[in-house]
Scaffold this motif. Structure first.
Motif, PDB file in Angstrom:
ATOM      1  N   ARG A  38      -3.935 -28.803  68.438  1.00 46.80           N
ATOM      2  CA  ARG A  38      -3.132 -28.563  67.230  1.00 46.80           C
ATOM      3  C   ARG A  38      -3.642 -29.404  66.057  1.00 46.80           C
ATOM      4  O   ARG A  38      -3.772 -28.907  64.938  1.00 46.80           O
ATOM      5  N   ILE A  39      -3.938 -30.664  66.329  1.00 46.78           N
ATOM      6  CA  ILE A  39      -4.452 -31.556  65.286  1.00 46.78           C
ATOM      7  C   ILE A  39      -5.786 -31.033  64.756  1.00 46.78           C
ATOM      8  O   ILE A  39      -6.033 -31.044  63.544  1.00 46.78           O
ATOM      9  N   GLU A  40      -6.650 -30.559  65.645  1.00 48.41           N
ATOM     10  CA  GLU A  40      -7.951 -30.015  65.215  1.00 48.41           C
ATOM     11  C   GLU A  40      -7.764 -28.770  64.344  1.00 48.41           C
ATOM     12  O   GLU A  40      -8.475 -28.591  63.354  1.00 48.41           O
ATOM     13  N   LYS A  41      -6.823 -27.908  64.689  1.00 49.54           N
ATOM     14  CA  LYS A  41      -6.564 -26.716  63.875  1.00 49.54           C
ATOM     15  C   LYS A  41      -6.073 -27.117  62.491  1.00 49.54           C
ATOM     16  O   LYS A  41      -6.469 -26.521  61.488  1.00 49.54           O
ATOM     17  N   ILE A  42      -5.216 -28.124  62.419  1.00 49.77           N
ATOM     18  CA  ILE A  42      -4.711 -28.592  61.128  1.00 49.77           C
ATOM     19  C   ILE A  42      -5.859 -29.174  60.300  1.00 49.77           C
ATOM     20  O   ILE A  42      -5.952 -28.922  59.092  1.00 49.77           O
ATOM     21  N   PRO A  85      -1.136 -23.847  62.644  1.00 50.59           N
ATOM     22  CA  PRO A  85      -0.950 -23.496  64.052  1.00 50.59           C
ATOM     23  C   PRO A  85       0.428 -22.899  64.367  1.00 50.59           C
ATOM     24  O   PRO A  85       0.633 -22.374  65.445  1.00 50.59           O
ATOM     25  N   ASP A  86       1.353 -22.936  63.406  1.00 43.64           N
ATOM     26  CA  ASP A  86       2.691 -22.381  63.643  1.00 43.64           C
ATOM     27  C   ASP A  86       2.749 -20.889  63.435  1.00 43.64           C
ATOM     28  O   ASP A  86       3.741 -20.256  63.782  1.00 43.64           O
TER      29      ASP A  86
END
Length: 52
Positions: free
Chosen positions: A40-44, A50-51
């Motif tokens: 999730r952190i990498e996607k942000i 990610p939501d």
């Protein structure tokens, strides 16, 4: 090495196996949650939401 012989007694193993299984299950769940959080952190960081 006498302690090793004591651990492999059926009375001790009958207590150790469930304890180790429970601790192992919690460890796997914690690692899975950590991995999902890292993804999730990498996607942000890459600019994705990610939501969605």
């Amino acid at each position: 090495m006498d302690w090793l012989g004591q651990i492999f007694q059926p009375e001790v193993l009958s207590l150790l196996i469930p304890i180790i299984a429970i601790v192992g299950a919690f460890a796997v769940a914690a690692l899975s949650a950590h991995h999902k959080h890292q993804e999730r952190i990498e996607k942000i960081k890459q600019g994705f939401n990610p939501d969605e």
